[in-house]
Scaffold this motif. Structure first.
Motif: not given
Length: 704
Positions: A670-684, A649-652
């Motif tokens: 994902r793994g040990n990396k935290v992502v807040i407010n992803p730049k692209s919210k439509e990428i699977p 799924p995409s983030f949206n």
């Protein structure tokens, strides 16, 4: 006079001289014992009372040398050259002032006199220069301490007090100033920060030594009484943009009392003050007291160390999430008004920001992270926007155009429905007790071991009691006596424990024997998968801080590694092995070599919260709710609650699925990396087992 007359005989008798010992009063110098020790004592007293008298003594010695040398010169030269006395005095003065003058003498006697005067002159000159240097250095030290110097600054930041998260606050101010300078919002390249503390200036300088070279900070340190209005006047607190009071005492009651007195001392300067006043306190009662004394001018930030430690210890990865949403320069929570969006529904606004995340609304002082989707936006509403600082200040142009069309068709019925929708969205606040009760039913039973003791452990125990289920166990292993612990708990426990059975054990967390007994007693079922999860938390014991912060961190690391080794040896399954550190570098070293371990820098996170509130006081209500068990919090939820293994799924899409669970998705791990407010919210997005979605929710278990 006749000798026969008895009266005459009595008168004629001459009284014998009495042998009386006449003596001066004790105050007279005639009775003073003129010994070397007495003279030395009198000189010390005189110099202590009148420091400049040393200069007078040197001047008198110099005059005496000149007079004696001039008289001797005159006696030797009068018969030969018929020299005047004043000329002899001048020659003697020349020998005292310039050591080379005695070389011009011709006779043996004059050369000896000149040499003696020259040597005495060199001695007097040396003593004089030493005295001048000492007086100048003493005066400069007093100026550097800030006891007498007036600060002539405008728009500076005054930080009163010093504690372990002072460095974090200064680093965040440096990042903020750098951003404002690049965007053109700052008037100067450097922001002046003035540190006012009652502690010695050397202590404050050592504490901020690592940030002295920050390119956008001009750090000044001053010492003075925080309970004196004159101290705040001298540092220009009435002209500052922000005055921040940091809690700098180990005892919470003493720390709160000092902050209250400091705010009272600042109060006379608040007339016409346009800046922010931020005060750190330990208790909610202290915060209420400050608000009643000073009005709404002072924003209080409660001590959040215990809350941050408990939340981060229960959720792996939450520490990194807090660093992301609190650090300046990353994606943080902002409060913005968008008057041009009035008339739109909240759902339209939430979906209309492609480069940000709308995670709530602030209306009429009421904060709501989950407003009704059909809520009609007003021009006075403030939105909680997760985005980098300084961005998203203006709403997207396309969304503004849609709002203009909606406003034309908005009628009275829509306004009534708007108010009803906001009332429904706020119903959770009216039924807070029932929601907490429902959460307690769903909460799971846990076992917790705390290694170390200090007074705020009581706050941690109360926090754990709010999260865990009934029948949970908590063991505290420390060297502190039971009497000492009980005395602290009697004072600081505001309510009885509802879900936790508390057990105290006396022993050293660094002793293998004591640690083994504490762990095996609470986790006797080796390898049993049905037992409640076990968490082991190491805190910096109060006694460990006696040797300084590095010593406390080293002992915390040793206790953490020892606990891991014992759990591995006896095959005890541990869901969380975490330790509290002040030095973030040491924590990273431990985690890199032992990935199963975790560390928390509560002082750093507390400093980040204080910095956010100091810039925008409205964020105080946001973080007060997010960091308390009674309201919405940030959770790191398993990704399996939102997507299956084969999905991408995409983030949206994940955001909409979280809305169905009454949650607000703000990022993922994902793994040990935290992502807040992803730049692209439509990428699977492809997730693996163990990955998680970061959400804001009132209940950790959500709505199925």
């Amino acid at each position: 006079i006749e000798a026969g007359c008895p009266q005459c005989r009595a008168v004629s008798k001459i009284p014998a001289r009495l042998k009386l010992m006449a003596s001066f009063p004790s105050s007279n110098f005639a009775k003073v014992d003129w010994s070397r020790s007495r003279i030395s004592y009198m000189l010390d007293v005189m110099l202590e009372r009148h420091p400049m008298s040393y200069m007078c003594l040197l001047a008198m010695g110099c005059v005496a040398l000149t007079l004696i040398g001039g008289i001797i010169f005159n006696k030797n030269r009068y018969s030969t050259f018929n020299q005047k006395l004043e000329d002899s005095f001048w020659d003697a003065w020349a020998c005292v002032c310039a050591s080379s003058m005695h070389l011009k003498e011709t006779t043996r006697a004059e050369r000896a006199i000149g040499l003696m005067l020259a040597m005495c002159g060199i001695l007097v000159y040396t003593l004089l220069m030493g005295t001048i240097n000492a007086q100048f250095k003493s005066h400069m030290d007093r100026l550097r301490e800030g006891a007498h110097s007036q600060v002539y600054e405008d728009g500076h930041i005054v930080i009163c007090g010093a504690n372990n998260h002072l460095v974090t606050v200064l680093k965040q101010i440096n990042k903020r100033q750098a951003h404002h300078w690049r965007s053109g919002a700052a008037r100067s390249r450097k922001q002046t920060v003035l540190l006012l503390s009652e502690r010695p200036r050397a202590y404050t300088d050592q504490l901020v030594m690592s940030v002295k070279d920050q390119p956008h900070l001009n750090i000044l340190t001053r010492s003075g009484s925080l309970s004196s209005t004159l101290s705040f006047l001298r540092v220009g607190a009435d002209k500052a943009r922000t005055v921040c009071f940091l809690s700098n005492k180990d005892d919470t009651y003493e720390a709160d009392a000092e902050v209250v007195l400091s705010v009272l001392a600042l109060r006379p300067l608040l007339q016409g003050f346009k800046g922010n006043v931020i005060a750190e306190v330990s208790k909610a009662s202290s915060a209420n007291l400050l608000m009643s004394l000073s009005g709404t001018r002072v924003q209080t930030v409660q001590n959040l160390s215990a809350k941050l430690f408990v939340q981060c210890s229960r959720q792996p990865g939450l520490r990194d999430v807090y660093r992301q949403v609190l650090s300046y320069g990353k994606h943080v929570i902002n409060l913005y008004k968008y008057p041009g969006l009035s008339g739109l529904h909240y759902q339209q606004v939430r979906r209309g920001f492609p480069e940000a995340i709308i995670c709530g609304i602030l209306r009429e002082g009421k904060l709501d992270f989950h407003p009704h989707e059909d809520l009609v936006v007003r021009s006075s509403d403030k939105f909680l926007v997760i985005a980098p600082k300084g961005t998203q200040k203006e709403a997207p142009h396309s969304l503004v155009k849609i709002a203009e069309r909606y406003r034309k068709t908005l009628n009275t019925i829509d306004k009534i429905l708007c108010d009803l929708a906001f009332l429904v969205s706020s119903i959770n606040l009216q039924h807070e007790v029932s929601l907490q009760a429902a959460e307690k039913v769903l909460a799971r039973k846990e076992r917790i071991v705390i290694l170390g003791w200090r007074p705020d452990v009581c706050d941690m125990v109360l926090e754990y009691d709010d999260y865990v289920g009934p029948g949970s166990e908590l063991v505290i292993l420390a060297e502190a006596s039971l009497e000492e612990r009980q005395l602290v708990m009697d004072r600081r426990f505001s309510r009885p424990l509802r879900n936790i059975t508390l057990t105290h054990k006396i022993g050293s967390p660094m002793s293998r024997t004591d640690l083994k007994l504490a762990i095996t007693n609470i986790a006797p079922e080796f390898g049993n998968e049905d037992t409640p999860p076990l968490s082991i938390c190491v805190i910096a014991d109060g006694k460990w801080h006696v040797g300084g912060t590095p010593k406390a961190d080293k002992q915390s690391a040793f206790a953490l590694l020892l606990a891991e080794a014992l759990c591995r040896e006896y095959k005890i399954k541990v869901t969380s092995l975490v330790a509290e550190f002040v030095d973030k570098k040491l924590g990273k070293q431990v985690v890199q070599s032992h990935p199963s371990l975790n560390y928390i820098c509560t002082h750093e996170l507390s400093g980040l919260v204080t910095t956010q509130v100091s810039e925008n006081s409205d964020l105080n209500a946001v973080w007060t709710e997010l960091l308390n068990s009674w309201g919405n919090e940030i959770y790191v939820q398993d990704i399996g609650l939102y997507a299956t293994t084969n999905e991408a799924p995409s983030f949206n899409e994940l955001v909409e699925r979280a809305v169905l669970r009454e949650e607000v998705a703000i990022g993922y791990r994902r793994g040990n990396k935290v992502v807040i407010n992803p730049k692209s919210k439509e990428i699977p997005l492809r997730f693996k087992p163990g990955d998680a979605l970061v959400v804001i929710a009132e209940d950790q278990y959500g709505v199925s």
